[in-house]
Motif scaffolding. Structure first.
Motif, short mmCIF file in Angstrom:
data_model
loop_
_atom_site.label_atom_id
_atom_site.label_comp_id
_atom_site.label_asym_id
_atom_site.label_seq_id
_atom_site.Cartn_x
_atom_site.Cartn_y
_atom_site.Cartn_z
N GLN A 119 -14.22 3.28 1.96
CA GLN A 119 -13.23 4.29 1.61
C GLN A 119 -13.91 5.39 0.80
O GLN A 119 -14.75 5.13 -0.04
CB GLN A 119 -12.13 3.67 0.73
N LEU A 170 -6.23 7.52 -1.79
CA LEU A 170 -6.10 6.83 -0.51
C LEU A 170 -5.82 5.36 -0.75
O LEU A 170 -6.40 4.75 -1.66
CB LEU A 170 -7.42 6.98 0.25
N SER A 171 -4.94 4.78 0.03
CA SER A 171 -4.66 3.36 -0.04
C SER A 171 -4.62 2.80 1.38
O SER A 171 -3.98 3.38 2.25
CB SER A 171 -3.32 3.11 -0.73
N GLY A 172 -5.33 1.70 1.60
CA GLY A 172 -5.36 1.12 2.93
C GLY A 172 -5.69 -0.35 2.88
O GLY A 172 -5.85 -0.92 1.80
N ASP A 173 -5.83 -0.97 4.02
CA ASP A 173 -6.12 -2.39 4.07
C ASP A 173 -7.39 -2.73 3.30
O ASP A 173 -7.47 -3.74 2.62
CB ASP A 173 -6.28 -2.85 5.52
N ASP A 218 -9.64 2.17 8.21
CA ASP A 218 -8.32 1.62 8.46
C ASP A 218 -7.57 2.47 9.48
O ASP A 218 -7.70 3.69 9.51
CB ASP A 218 -7.51 1.58 7.16
N TYR A 220 -3.07 3.71 6.83
CA TYR A 220 -3.43 4.04 5.45
C TYR A 220 -2.42 5.04 4.90
O TYR A 220 -1.59 5.56 5.63
CB TYR A 220 -4.86 4.59 5.35
N THR A 277 -12.02 6.64 6.02
CA THR A 277 -11.55 5.27 6.03
C THR A 277 -11.70 4.71 7.44
O THR A 277 -11.64 5.45 8.42
CB THR A 277 -10.08 5.18 5.59
N SER A 279 -0.42 7.35 7.60
CA SER A 279 -1.38 7.83 8.60
C SER A 279 -0.74 8.14 9.95
O SER A 279 -1.37 8.78 10.80
CB SER A 279 -2.50 6.81 8.78
N GLN A 309 0.82 -1.22 0.00
CA GLN A 309 0.00 0.00 0.00
C GLN A 309 0.84 1.26 0.00
O GLN A 309 0.38 2.32 -0.38
CB GLN A 309 -0.90 0.01 1.23
#
Lengths: 114, 116
Positions: free
Chosen positions: B2, B94-97, B29, B32, B27, B53, A99
């Protein structure tokens, strides 16, 4: 120069025909992605691949297919089942599928179906 | 779920003015990553910055600066002394679990026009 090459830049096809968009990278990245961009919208993920011979559906995979036979290549086929294929398609790659790694993008292919 | 909101669809400024592009995210998460990308008329997205984050330090890179505030779930981008070459569409992502393997969840973008 290292980077991502998408070809062609512009593509016109008749309705009902399948068409394949090319994406090649020489960055030695493991992960590759296909996004679709429509006017006034963000990018939406079609398919992604974290390793050769493996790929996963994204949010809007219906009507599309991909293959990942080589690390550097991730072609996208827009099939006749895709109801609204006219769009701007962006290919990307990242060092890994983690990620926190930034993605590098190609210059895109603008597909118009007439 | 998200969500990334870029409420400013289009902004026009006169050259040398400062401009701030807003980004608000949602989010669940705890870990992130937030990104900004620039899309010039040529079409490719150019990476500008990544922030995780746990790092709320603001960052400055030349005329660009970013303000990350977890309390308001915002990650705003300021261009100081704007130039015509800054004209582009800017995307916050945004990137997260929950988004899976580096699946970047994009906002709808802000088109910035810098008038000479």
């Amino acid at each position: 120069d290292g980077g991502i090459t998408q070809s062609p830049k512009y593509l016109f096809r008749k309705e009902g025909q399948n068409v394949t968009l090319s994406c090649e990278q020489n960055l030695n990245h493991d992960a590759m992605y296909w996004y679709r961009q429509d006017p006034g919208q963000g990018l939406r993920l079609i398919y992604y691949s974290q390793i050769v011979n493996d790929f996963q559906k994204g949010d809007i995979a219906e009507g599309y297919s991909v293959s990942r036979e080589k690390k550097e290549s991730f072609p996208l086929t827009v099939t006749s089942a895709q109801k609204n294929p006219t769009a701007f398609y962006l290919c990307a790659s990242s060092l890994t599928g983690s990620q926190n790694t930034e993605a590098f993008f190609g210059q895109g292919t603008r597909l118009t179906v007439v | 779920a998200q969500k990334v909101t870029q409420a400013q669809t289009e902004i026009s400024v006169v050259e040398k003015e400062d401009v701030t592009l807003d980004c608000v995210y949602e989010t669940r998460d705890t870990t992130y990553y937030l990104f900004w990308y620039k899309q010039p008329p040529s079409g490719e997205l150019v990476f500008l910055i990544r922030r995780n984050s746990f790092d709320e330090q603001n960052e400055i890179s030349g005329r660009y600066s970013w303000n990350f505030q977890k309390s308001t779930s915002s990650f705003n981008f300021t261009i100081t002394a704007s130039q015509v070459v800054d004209s582009a569409v800017y995307f916050c992502a945004l990137s997260g679990d929950q988004t899976g393997a580096n699946n970047l969840f994009f906002g709808t973008g802000t088109r910035l026009t810098v008038i000479p």
